[in-house]
Design an enzyme around this catalytic site. Structure first.
Site: not given
Ligand code: PGA
Length: 253
Positions: A27, A121, A178, A215, A236
């Site tokens: 993403n 999201h 999430e 993360s 992300g």
């Molecule tokens: P991140 O985002 O890997 O930066 O924590 C994940 C997401 O929002 O899908």
């Protein structure tokens, strides 16, 4: 692939009962301009195909920002050997084609080979005030266009989001857990917590693919990255560097 692409081999395999598919969903959010995205694709194309050869159960979904869907689609179609790579949209309009200025609807995605759409999201729910009902409408639109919706939920929205969906839609989504406290913080949730939530997701949605996002990066606990009960990851920050993303794919698959 179909025009939108739901009838990918990977989907067919998943829904026909293969339980060992791993989805790795990038993403990109609102990052990158065109030259940066092209540079990312160049690195990805150079390294990914050799690595993915023979890995039938690996499905990588690239979700660039909307202006680059068409470009990404064209680039992916230049290669014959990337059947593990699919295109996803970061969002989708809850409305059909028509007078909805600014919204990207399924009609606009036709012929781009978009197979997946992230919906609900937490950033959409927080900054754009999207509700469970909005997400349900997006799921319906996606399904009508044969696009697989990846429905994002927090622990708090699991059952209300499942209840908001039409019965016919509920069994045909992928669910991404999430947890807001773990998105973009550099610290993933614990495996124990994620597996507890998986049970709640299966109770509410049925036996749909279960994805974790928050993360995940190459330093994430190997046991979490390779756990057989987690069907994939929504990435992300760690997808923004193509080399780091490929390293992550290595660790997961
Ligand atoms: P991140 O985002 O890997 O930066 O924590 C994940 C997401 O929002 O899908």
């Amino acid at each position: 692939m179909s025009r939108h692409g739901i009838i990918t081999d990977t989907d067919k395999k998943y829904y026909s009962g293969s339980r060992d598919m791993k989805y790795i969903i990038a993403n990109f959010k609102s990052n990158k301009n065109r030259p940066e995205h092209e540079a990312w694709m160049k690195v990805f194309r150079l390294s990914f195909p050799q690595f993915a050869k023979g890995k039938e159960n690996l499905s990588v979904v690239l979700c660039p920002s909307a202006p680059f869907l068409s470009l990404t689609s064209d680039i992916l179609r230049e290669d014959d050997d990337n059947e593990n790579v699919h295109l996803g949209s970061q969002d989708i309009s809850p409305f059909p084609a028509g007078a909805y200025t600014g919204a990207v609807g399924t009609k606009n995605l036709e012929d781009l080979f978009v197979s997946y759409a992230i919906v609900g999201h937490s950033e959409r729910r927080t900054y754009f005030h999207e509700t469970n009902n909005d997400v349900a409408n997006k799921v319906r639109e996606a399904r009508l266009a044969s696009i697989t919706p990846i429905v994002c939920v927090s622990r708090e929205t699991i059952s209300s989001q499942a209840n908001a969906l039409e019965d016919a839609d509920r069994a045909h989504v992928m669910v991404a857990f999430e947890p807001i406290d773990h998105i973009g913080t550099g610290i993933a949730d614990t495996l124990d917590d994620i597996l507890k939530v998986r049970v709640l997701v299966k109770e509410a949605f049925g036996d749909v693919p279960f994805i974790y996002g928050g993360s995940v990066d190459p330093h994430t606990d190997k046991e979490l990255l390779t756990h057989p009960d987690i069907d994939g990851f929504l990435i992300g920050s760690a997808c923004l560097d193509a080399r780091e993303f490929i390293q992550l794919i290595h660790l997961v698959s």
